[in-house]
Design a protein around this motif. Structure first.
Motif, mmCIF file in Angstrom:
data_model
loop_
_atom_site.group_PDB
_atom_site.id
_atom_site.type_symbol
_atom_site.label_atom_id
_atom_site.label_comp_id
_atom_site.label_asym_id
_atom_site.label_seq_id
_atom_site.Cartn_x
_atom_site.Cartn_y
_atom_site.Cartn_z
ATOM 1 N N HIS A 150 39.708 42.629 47.053
ATOM 2 C CA HIS A 150 39.444 43.391 45.599
ATOM 3 C C HIS A 150 39.058 42.034 44.946
ATOM 4 N N TYR A 151 40.231 41.183 45.259
ATOM 5 C CA TYR A 151 40.159 39.834 44.048
ATOM 6 C C TYR A 151 39.054 39.027 44.833
ATOM 7 N N MET A 152 38.834 38.742 45.974
ATOM 8 C CA MET A 152 37.930 37.761 46.513
ATOM 9 C C MET A 152 36.547 38.203 46.162
ATOM 10 N N SER A 153 36.083 39.597 45.857
ATOM 11 C CA SER A 153 34.830 39.878 45.789
ATOM 12 C C SER A 153 34.350 39.468 44.523
ATOM 13 N N GLY A 154 35.197 39.274 43.557
ATOM 14 C CA GLY A 154 34.844 39.010 42.351
ATOM 15 C C GLY A 154 35.259 39.678 41.107
ATOM 16 N N SER A 155 36.194 40.696 41.564
ATOM 17 C CA SER A 155 37.012 41.424 40.406
ATOM 18 C C SER A 155 37.930 40.423 39.799
ATOM 19 N N HIS A 156 38.138 40.415 38.386
ATOM 20 C CA HIS A 156 39.248 39.892 38.108
ATOM 21 C C HIS A 156 40.612 40.905 37.903
ATOM 22 N N ALA A 157 41.430 40.738 39.026
ATOM 23 C CA ALA A 157 42.382 41.856 39.054
ATOM 24 C C ALA A 157 43.375 42.104 37.827
ATOM 25 N N SER B 228 30.971 33.958 26.637
ATOM 26 C CA SER B 228 31.095 34.757 27.744
ATOM 27 C C SER B 228 30.266 33.891 28.925
ATOM 28 N N ALA B 229 30.113 34.441 29.919
ATOM 29 C CA ALA B 229 29.274 33.663 31.027
ATOM 30 C C ALA B 229 27.726 33.751 30.452
ATOM 31 N N GLU B 230 26.970 32.764 30.988
ATOM 32 C CA GLU B 230 25.608 32.827 30.705
ATOM 33 C C GLU B 230 24.485 33.276 31.863
ATOM 34 N N ASP B 231 25.160 33.898 32.752
ATOM 35 C CA ASP B 231 24.528 34.361 33.917
ATOM 36 C C ASP B 231 25.493 35.652 34.683
ATOM 37 N N ILE B 232 25.743 36.519 33.818
ATOM 38 C CA ILE B 232 26.829 37.639 34.055
ATOM 39 C C ILE B 232 25.945 38.474 35.060
ATOM 40 N N LEU B 233 24.767 38.698 34.952
ATOM 41 C CA LEU B 233 24.200 39.405 36.191
ATOM 42 C C LEU B 233 24.168 38.700 37.664
ATOM 43 N N GLU B 234 23.229 37.693 37.486
ATOM 44 C CA GLU B 234 23.160 37.080 38.777
ATOM 45 C C GLU B 234 24.189 35.944 39.492
ATOM 46 N N GLY B 235 25.078 35.527 38.469
ATOM 47 C CA GLY B 235 26.099 34.566 38.924
ATOM 48 C C GLY B 235 27.081 34.935 39.800
ATOM 49 N N PRO B 236 27.410 33.915 40.601
ATOM 50 C CA PRO B 236 28.502 34.312 41.639
ATOM 51 C C PRO B 236 29.826 35.034 40.972
ATOM 52 N N HIS B 237 30.141 35.944 41.521
ATOM 53 C CA HIS B 237 31.346 36.781 40.963
ATOM 54 C C HIS B 237 30.820 37.478 39.745
ATOM 55 N N GLY B 238 29.602 37.771 39.637
ATOM 56 C CA GLY B 238 29.057 38.351 38.422
ATOM 57 C C GLY B 238 28.716 39.961 38.810
#
Lengths: 446, 446
Positions: A150-157, B228-238
């Protein structure tokens, strides 16, 4: 007869709504009071952050009933605004507690909603603490089932699980029945969001406030008969399916048996979490072996790649950069021992003596070390080596040490906002919070 | 010189903030007015739903400034409450529009926030429509990039993409610059949530309201400098990383070139979407070939597994069940031609003549048919067969047909709430909405 296993969300709802508070050991309440004192301190410490001011301005634009206090401002806003603002303020400094099982920071999502509800309803200290303890356990169970995927995939838990945890705690304080609690979890769970992409922006603290707010709203709606799914966690197209996680029977077995709260890791240093193990190991060595700073020839610090990435600044030039510099944090701790807010001024980071000692620090990667783990090797002028390994998320101080350290941290943070007298009085009141008949008595002072 | 490709979210923000409204063809505005009329109708139609009443009660508990009208109630609530309540009301009947590219229902997340902001700021009809058209295009582009993996994995795209679409439209109406728009998308994107698990509960309509509300809040916060982030769609963990999706260059290329709005599929029948293709095909056949109902020996309907699952009830006994019965819906359409709200009373579903005709219906699976596609075969007493295949999401009526059909649908829904005179006046005003100097003039009547 075949054993029927009840689905996870319903078991959780049964625990939240039905667990007899009499079964909670008194030591758990002692830990809860420490957590609350810590949360109060970091919330007051964060109150001047620009993001808090922007949220207050937004709440004024919207308007609302005066139901719950914005800490440190002496004004009341609506329940949902108070949860949003206080929650965001308490995560603004990134100085709040961590529970490894919950995959993040639980208290910044639990206390804001509970405090708003407790003030509004004039609830007692013991009911407030009970709801917190139940909510924290819910966070630990959901987090342990969600797990690292959950955490590693990108969700801020902190945000995602925080939605559910706040709903759980709020449902308990509002005395929802099991079915309403199930729906509260469902209403909050389908709104659970938070992307790690926004780390480093105002949205990270916002996550805490939003999670707290959404949980409070979910519980209030469920109380009025608003419906949702009954298996939001484990059901098809549910929380685990979309954001990763799975039901873990062994974790669920712990409901009502263990409380996790003794594993809550408070921060004792006002810097990046990756600097904490190096600080603790270094201070432990100089105190245990009575090593004088001037006798040090070399300070070797081994950390993980994660820690290097997060706090590897070798030559910080400002207070803010100092928070992300393991060399500065270690030297500052050895020389001054004070690692609170006041250690991170531009002046202290640029100090000449500190600069001399920072030349002795060697910061190196050791792939064998886990996330926040560190190994410090001090070499004295005689060539003798002293070695200590520390893991800030595992080496949790005992209750008495926590009480002392968090008491000092609270005083440090609160004094700057409320002054000496009020700070002392507030600290004393929180120490006996379970005896307080009405939470507004304490809140009205803040 | 190397071609530098700008990241997706920034390109989107550039389009939202910078596209010259003069480039939008007038036919696009014609479509937008039809969409608005349709949205007004379904919102008024949904106003009595219990979930709407519960949200209004919640908003009264919280309190707030009187800034924007709750449609059909003649009261004002705060901007964010109005977006939440009107948005949820407009999705309560599940009678609102669908845009295949956006993977769901775009208007119920766009109009509520825009209407609240337009009323509050006294904006003109043309500005309101422009912001809608821009927001709809953003929804189409984000949805096409998210793609089926996003929807199939469990996300209710109306909710998730709706957060971003509402932020885009709100940012445009608030005249945010590109950087602020980027942050508005970031603030909304990190809160984007909605699980298909909750379908069939009050949370499904809540998704629309919450998406609209979160987008409005995000734009207002971004306007005040919230980051906020500037690449919310395509960014890592976005957004794409966590909820699935990917940047598709060909889709982005369409920004400012095509408008998607002509593909917006309104619902003309007050029943499950899976009944719509069978209804359209059957009505087309009897009208085109001038077939009389009494001449029918057999009515064969072939549909997909999805449609069978959703609307396969063979013997409905209530108005609500009738909405999920392809046989009832087809027979009702052939016999009565009226497929609006009034076709789904218990009495009409239990009618004896209808029951006789329903015996002639054979509902069968055809795996070769896509999601909402259907093939209807009518056999007359002479043994002659008439065949028509229809796909409600692809066979979109032309603009003039839409105007007529949506006008009738609006009148049907609105008359029950506001009466004949007001309904006619309102319809006329929306037809020339681009000439209206201030949106409050129309809103104050509703």
């Amino acid at each position: 007869m075949e054993k029927t296993v009840m689905p996870m969300t319903r078991r959780l709802a049964g625990f939240i709504a039905g667990y007899n508070a009499g079964g909670i050991p008194s030591v758990v309440y002692e830990h809860a009071k420490v957590a609350f004192l810590d949360w109060l301190g970091v919330t007051l410490g964060g109150k001047e952050d620009p993001l808090v001011k922007k949220l207050i301005a937004y709440s004024e634009l919207m308007g609302g009933n005066e139901q719950a206090t914005i800490l440190g401002y002496g004004v009341k806003k609506s329940l949902e605004q108070a949860a949003l603002i206080n929650g965001s303020a308490s995560h603004a400094l990134d100085f709040d507690d961590t529970l490894e099982a919950s995959l993040g920071h639980p208290s910044v999502t639990l206390f804001p909603s509970l405090l708003a509800l407790a003030e509004w309803q004039g609830r007692s200290g013991i009911d407030f603490l009970t709801a917190y303890v139940i909510g924290l356990k819910a966070a630990a169970v959901i987090g342990a089932c969600a797990g690292l995927p959950h955490y590693m995939s990108g969700s801020h838990a902190t945000a995602t699980i925080g939605h559910l945890a706040s709903a759980a705690a709020s449902a308990r304080l509002l005395e929802l029945d099991e079915q309403q609690t199930l729906f509260a979890l469902g209403i909050a769970g389908t709104q659970a969001a938070g992307l790690k992409r926004v780390f480093g922006t105002m949205c990270k603290p916002l996550h805490a406030g939003r999670a707290s707010q959404a949980g409070l709203t979910a519980a209030l709606l469920a109380k009025e008969g608003f419906t949702s799914a009954e298996d939001i966690l484990e059901g098809p197209h549910g929380f685990f399916a979309v954001l990763k996680g799975e039901v873990k029977e062994a974790v669920l077995e712990s409901l009502g048996k263990t409380w996790d709260i003794e594993k809550l890791a408070q921060k004792y240093h006002a810097s990046c979490h990756a600097t904490h193990s190096p600080i603790e190991a270094a201070v432990w060595l100089v105190e245990t072996h009575r090593i004088k700073a001037r006798d040090l020839r070399e300070i070797k610090v081994f950390v993980s790649q994660l820690a290097l990435d997060a706090a590897g600044k070798l030559a910080p030039t400002s207070g803010l950069e100092g928070k992300f510099s393991i060399p500065y944090c270690v030297v500052n701790a050895i020389l001054r021992r004070d690692t609170g807010m006041t250690a991170f001024t531009d002046e202290k980071v640029r100090d000449a003596e500190v600069a001399e000692y920072m030349k002795k620090v060697k910061l190196e990667l050791d792939d064998g070390l886990g996330g926040l783990e560190a190994r410090v090797v001090l070499v004295d002028n005689g060539g003798e080596e002293y070695v200590k390994t520390w893991d800030i998320l595992k080496d949790i101080p005992d209750l008495e040490t926590k009480k002392r350290k968090i008491g000092d941290k609270f005083s440090d943070l609160c004094r700057a906002v409320l002054g000496d007298t009020k700070t002392r009085k507030l600290r004393d009141q929180v120490v006996s919070l379970e005896k307080l008949d009405a939470m507004p008595r304490i809140i009205e002072q803040i």
